[in-house]
Design an enzyme around this catalytic site. Structure first.
Site, PDB file in Angstrom:
ATOM      1  N   GLY A 163       0.796  -1.091  -0.008  1.00  0.00           N
ATOM      2  CA  GLY A 163       0.153   0.143   0.056  1.00  0.00           C
ATOM      3  C   GLY A 163       1.000   1.012  -0.006  1.00  0.00           C
ATOM      4  N   ARG A 208       0.253  -5.430  -5.139  1.00  0.00           N
ATOM      5  CA  ARG A 208       0.074  -6.616  -4.005  1.00  0.00           C
ATOM      6  C   ARG A 208       0.192  -7.965  -4.834  1.00  0.00           C
ATOM      7  NH1 ARG A 208      -1.088  -4.428   0.743  1.00  0.00           N
ATOM      8  NH2 ARG A 208      -2.067  -2.376   0.850  1.00  0.00           N
ATOM      9  N   GLY A 218       6.255  -2.894   3.316  1.00  0.00           N
ATOM     10  CA  GLY A 218       5.876  -3.412   4.605  1.00  0.00           C
ATOM     11  C   GLY A 218       6.292  -4.580   5.060  1.00  0.00           C
ATOM     12  N   GLY A 235       4.644  -7.489   4.593  1.00  0.00           N
ATOM     13  CA  GLY A 235       4.646  -8.549   3.562  1.00  0.00           C
ATOM     14  C   GLY A 235       6.030  -8.378   2.548  1.00  0.00           C
ATOM     15  N   THR A 236       6.131  -7.091   2.398  1.00  0.00           N
ATOM     16  CA  THR A 236       7.389  -6.948   1.315  1.00  0.00           C
ATOM     17  C   THR A 236       8.947  -7.481   1.833  1.00  0.00           C
ATOM     18  OG1 THR A 236       6.275  -4.851   0.528  1.00  0.00           O
ATOM     19  CG2 THR A 236       8.587  -5.111   0.127  1.00  0.00           C
ATOM     20  N   ASP A 249       0.528   1.920   8.715  1.00  0.00           N
ATOM     21  CA  ASP A 249      -0.045   1.422  10.027  1.00  0.00           C
ATOM     22  C   ASP A 249       0.932   1.145  11.050  1.00  0.00           C
ATOM     23  OD1 ASP A 249      -2.145  -1.224   8.339  1.00  0.00           O
ATOM     24  OD2 ASP A 249      -2.180   0.842   8.156  1.00  0.00           O
ATOM     25  N   MET A 275      -6.924   4.392   8.654  1.00  0.00           N
ATOM     26  CA  MET A 275      -6.362   3.287   8.178  1.00  0.00           C
ATOM     27  C   MET A 275      -5.740   2.493   9.582  1.00  0.00           C
ATOM     28  SD  MET A 275      -5.558   2.580   4.817  1.00  0.00           S
ATOM     29  CE  MET A 275      -6.043   3.347   3.271  1.00  0.00           C
ATOM     30  N   MET A 281      -7.060   9.471   1.423  1.00  0.00           N
ATOM     31  CA  MET A 281      -6.595  10.747   1.314  1.00  0.00           C
ATOM     32  C   MET A 281      -5.447  10.936   1.957  1.00  0.00           C
ATOM     33  SD  MET A 281      -9.789  13.191   1.654  1.00  0.00           S
ATOM     34  CE  MET A 281      -8.811  14.368   2.762  1.00  0.00           C
ATOM     35  N   ILE A 282      -5.285  10.244   3.153  1.00  0.00           N
ATOM     36  CA  ILE A 282      -4.265  10.535   4.203  1.00  0.00           C
ATOM     37  C   ILE A 282      -2.928   9.614   3.818  1.00  0.00           C
ATOM     38  CG2 ILE A 282      -3.348   9.181   6.573  1.00  0.00           C
ATOM     39  CD1 ILE A 282      -6.133  10.436   7.600  1.00  0.00           C
TER      40      ILE A 282
HETATM   41  N1  LIG Z   1       5.205 -14.082   3.130  1.00  0.00           N
HETATM   42  C1  LIG Z   1       5.626 -13.699   1.880  1.00  0.00           C
HETATM   43  N2  LIG Z   1       6.652 -14.118   1.282  1.00  0.00           N
HETATM   44  C2  LIG Z   1       6.937 -13.518   0.074  1.00  0.00           C
HETATM   45  N3  LIG Z   1       6.204 -12.369  -0.599  1.00  0.00           N
HETATM   46  C3  LIG Z   1       5.455 -11.727   0.289  1.00  0.00           C
HETATM   47  C4  LIG Z   1       5.010 -12.232   1.676  1.00  0.00           C
HETATM   48  N4  LIG Z   1       4.004 -11.507   2.153  1.00  0.00           N
HETATM   49  C5  LIG Z   1       3.691 -10.708   0.968  1.00  0.00           C
HETATM   50  N5  LIG Z   1       4.895 -10.727   0.246  1.00  0.00           N
HETATM   51  C6  LIG Z   1       4.777  -9.837  -1.354  1.00  0.00           C
HETATM   52  O1  LIG Z   1       5.053  -8.700  -0.728  1.00  0.00           O
HETATM   53  C7  LIG Z   1       4.415  -7.677  -1.366  1.00  0.00           C
HETATM   54  C8  LIG Z   1       3.587  -6.521  -0.663  1.00  0.00           C
HETATM   55  O2  LIG Z   1       2.899  -7.380   0.349  1.00  0.00           O
HETATM   56  P1  LIG Z   1       1.796  -6.544   1.268  1.00  0.00           P
HETATM   57  O3  LIG Z   1       1.273  -7.255   2.239  1.00  0.00           O
HETATM   58  O4  LIG Z   1       0.541  -6.474   0.068  1.00  0.00           O
HETATM   59  O5  LIG Z   1       2.221  -5.079   1.470  1.00  0.00           O
HETATM   60  P2  LIG Z   1       3.154  -4.518   2.650  1.00  0.00           P
HETATM   61  O6  LIG Z   1       4.503  -5.220   2.161  1.00  0.00           O
HETATM   62  O7  LIG Z   1       2.922  -2.948   2.329  1.00  0.00           O
HETATM   63  O8  LIG Z   1       2.377  -4.935   3.931  1.00  0.00           O
HETATM   64  C9  LIG Z   1       3.342  -8.222  -2.253  1.00  0.00           C
HETATM   65  O9  LIG Z   1       4.046  -8.463  -3.554  1.00  0.00           O
HETATM   66  C10 LIG Z   1       3.358  -9.661  -1.812  1.00  0.00           C
HETATM   67  O10 LIG Z   1       2.999 -10.700  -2.785  1.00  0.00           O
HETATM   68  O1  LIG Z   2      -4.360  -0.487  -0.530  1.00  0.00           O
HETATM   69  P1  LIG Z   2      -5.625  -1.536  -0.300  1.00  0.00           P
HETATM   70  O2  LIG Z   2      -5.273  -2.763  -1.084  1.00  0.00           O
HETATM   71  O3  LIG Z   2      -6.711  -0.764  -0.637  1.00  0.00           O
HETATM   72  O4  LIG Z   2      -5.004  -1.800   1.160  1.00  0.00           O
HETATM   73  C1  LIG Z   2      -5.802  -0.858   2.301  1.00  0.00           C
HETATM   74  C2  LIG Z   2      -4.815  -1.416   3.395  1.00  0.00           C
HETATM   75  O5  LIG Z   2      -3.297  -0.823   3.106  1.00  0.00           O
HETATM   76  C3  LIG Z   2      -2.951  -0.154   4.091  1.00  0.00           C
HETATM   77  O6  LIG Z   2      -3.066   1.165   4.055  1.00  0.00           O
HETATM   78  C4  LIG Z   2      -1.357  -0.381   4.157  1.00  0.00           C
HETATM   79  O7  LIG Z   2      -1.318  -1.709   4.337  1.00  0.00           O
HETATM   80  P2  LIG Z   2       0.382  -2.440   3.768  1.00  0.00           P
HETATM   81  O8  LIG Z   2       1.440  -1.260   4.477  1.00  0.00           O
HETATM   82  O9  LIG Z   2       0.460  -3.684   4.580  1.00  0.00           O
HETATM   83  O10 LIG Z   2       0.700  -1.941   2.424  1.00  0.00           O
HETATM   84  C5  LIG Z   2      -3.647  -0.665   5.041  1.00  0.00           C
HETATM   85  O11 LIG Z   2      -3.722   0.328   6.379  1.00  0.00           O
HETATM   86  C6  LIG Z   2      -5.202  -0.789   4.563  1.00  0.00           C
HETATM   87  O12 LIG Z   2      -5.803  -1.597   5.309  1.00  0.00           O
HETATM   88 MG   LIG Z   3       1.471  -4.886   5.530  1.00  0.00          MG
END
Ligand SMILES: Nc1ncnc2c1ncn2[C@@H]1O[C@H](COP(=O)(O)OP(=O)(O)O)[C@@H](O)[C@H]1O
Ligand SMILES: O=P(O)(O)OC[C@H]1O[C@](O)(COP(=O)(O)O)[C@@H](O)[C@@H]1O
Ligand SMILES: [Mg+2]
Length: 543
Positions: free
Chosen positions: A161, A224, A249, A251-252, A280, A323, A437-438
């Protein structure tokens, strides 16, 4: 904003500190990489080309099969959770004097280079006899680098995100590589992880990114899902990329860890650096994530608007959704900063609507007392209640994150229905949802500076040959943190902490918690993190 719960890793390490002591008082333990790379013997420091860190390290089985933690133990329970280095799996790498020495802007600085052995404590609140505890390697420029300027072929990718400051981090990685290290080959990977194998790339230069820090979002776009480790590393190898900066974040960073492990398995000279991003603030270990302060500041505008609307009518209620999928930090800090909020609902603190001590009872009481009120609700709050009332199934996004039901609309409708059906009083409810927006605005001044320091720390680390690390502020100091540590658990609001108590006392809202809930929350906080694998030190030559 980290709770300082006791950490069992310290006791385990302190208890085992019976290994032979090196002259510097540290245990020197042989170690063998878990994924059967050639045996690497930890050696005492040599004067010729000081190794990239403390004299020796013991690799510790990490929390996930195949991952490893590099632990260096010292006296009085000192435990350094070190980050990997290219020389862990590549021997005889040449090193070069850091070109910053020739840079007029930096050459005036007396002590510009970080001491090899500088580390930062994870816990700063200690008692007289506390063990020194876990430390992380301090970030910053080193005397020697493992890449010549012309050899560097770097890339940057943004995932997940949006968050204020993404473009500032991108800009400062490029400018840092260029102005400090004379690097001019930097590729922008478009569209998140899938951009490595399914999208175009763009050449990035200081000129092309000169004013991007004034814009929200990311010039590289993001996504994502789409993380295919083998395809990504194939692409890195095919393009001859040898430095990968990954902004995202929790996940990344898990994705970055998988990329690092595959690169190490293939024994590639490629440094992988993570820069933690999330609006977050749900990333563990670091003090806070960049963009968080900007988001809290922007949330004030929405809360102020809700307060103006509510106080301008009879029995006005302003509801603001912010958020916070799993962690309610934005809602908590925006509430604390605002002083106009009467109730803050976050994912970590359960609440209920009907009956004694419930939210509806509190709203009625507050409206009678004050004539208006403001409610701030994090988007991840009350999901269990919504699911119950809407019997909907859990859905996930492309990354596996929970897809949330709109708690703002659900709560607003619930409040309207309650007061209408009971003819208790006529209310005027206004619902404001500023969430996107934020997170789509540019970062504010303090976050811009923070992004600069993060980006430069990542560049210094990669140039010094460190890899498999996330850069982050720990107790006010930039550090290099092993991926495992920032991905093993999510940073959450601790509802038995003083900060949450400050919020309850500022809003006067009910805690909605039974004594059983409080007891369970305390137990959760005290329990050590259950690791999927056992974190253990391997003794000399044995496993
Ligand atoms: N456990 C994981 N192993 C490998 N890649 C992951 C994993 N979790 C998330 N990802 C990848 O990292 C990227 C971002 O993850 P996401 O959760 O959407 O956002 P964020 O990293 O901002 O929390 C996505 O492309 C997702 O496929
Ligand atoms: O961007 P999307 O798919 O609408 O998801 C919204 C989610 O992304 C966030 O803004 C940030 O999530 P990540 O930091 O995991 O990417 C959360 O606060 C919110 O729940
Ligand atoms: Mg995340």
């Amino acid at each position: 904003m980290q709770s300082e719960a006791a950490d069992p890793r310290i006791d385990a390490a302190a208890a085992e500190s019976h290994e032979p002591q090196s002259p510097t008082g540290r245990q020197i333990i042989d170690f063998e990489l878990r994924n059967s790379l050639p045996r690497v013997r930890a050696t005492s420091p040599s004067s010729a080309d000081p190794p990239p860190g403390p004299a020796a390290a013991s690799l510790v089985m990490g929390t996930d099969p195949g991952s490893t933690l590099k632990i260096v133990k010292g006296e009085f329970g000192y435990v350094l959770e070190d980050v990997p280095h290219l020389t862990d799996y590549l021997s005889d790498l040449p090193t070069y004097p850091n070109p910053i020495k020739e840079n007029p802007a930096y050459s005036v600085v007396k002590q510009f280079f970080v001491n090899q052995d500088d580390t930062v404590p994870k816990k700063v609140v200690v008692q007289k006899d506390s063990p020194r505890g876990i430390h992380f390697r301090r970030a910053g420029p080193r005397q020697r680098v493992y890449f010549e300027s012309d050899d560097v072929n770097a890339c940057i990718v943004t995932c997940g995100g949006l968050c204020p400051g993404l473009n500032t981090v991108i800009r400062e990685i490029i400018c840092g590589l260029s102005y400090m290290y004379g690097v001019d080959k930097v590729l922008g990977i478009e569209g998140g992880y899938r951009g490595f194998y399914a999208r175009n790339t763009i050449q990035l230069t200081p000129k092309s990114v000169n004013d991007i820090h004034k814009r929200g979002g990311t010039i590289l776009s993001t996504s994502r899902g789409g993380h295919d480790t083998l395809k990504i590393v194939d692409n890195i190898q095919d393009r001859g990329i040898n430095q990968v900066y990954i902004i995202g974040g929790d996940g990344t960073q898990k994705g970055a860890a998988a990329i690092f492990e595959e690169i190490r398995r293939r024994r590639l000279k490629v440094a992988v650096a993570g820069i933690p991003k999330t609006i977050d603030n749900d990333i563990a270990v670091i003090d806070k994530s960049f963009g968080f302060d900007t988001a809290v500041e922007e949330a004030q505008r929405a809360i102020n608007a809700a307060h103006v609307e509510a106080e301008s009518v009879e029995n006005g209620i302003g509801v603001v959704k912010l958020m916070g999928r799993y962690s309610g930090f934005i809602a908590m800090y925006a509430t604390l900063a605002s002083r106009d909020v009467d109730c803050c609902l976050i994912p970590e603190s359960p609440f209920y609507l009907e009956g004694k001590g419930g939210l509806y009872e509190y709203i009625e009481k507050r409206l009678k007392e004050n004539g208006h009120m403001v409610i701030v609700v994090a988007e991840g709050a009350g999901q269990d209640l919504i699911i119950e009332s809407m019997k909907s199934m859990d859905h996930e996004d492309a990354s596996g994150n929970k897809l949330l039901l709109d708690v703002g609309l659900w709560l607003s409708q619930g409040i309207k229905n309650y007061f209408t059906s009971r003819q208790k009083m006529t209310i005027n409810l206004k619902y404001i949802d500023p969430t996107y927006m934020i997170r789509a605005i540019p970062s504010n001044a303090s976050d811009n500076v923070y992004c600069t320091l993060l980006a430069q720390s990542a560049v210094h680390g990669a140039m010094a040959g460190y890899t498999g690390f996330t850069v982050g502020l720990v107790n006010g100091r930039q550090t290099y943190i092993p991926f495992d540590r920032v991905t093993e658990k999510r940073n959450k609001v601790v509802i038995t902490d003083r900060m949450w108590a400050r919020l309850l006392s500022s809003t006067n809202q009910p805690s909605f918690l039974s004594s059983k809930d409080v007891e369970e929350a305390n137990i959760r906080e005290e329990q050590p993190k259950q690791t999927s694998g056992e974190v253990k030190c391997m003794e000399n030559g044995s496993t």
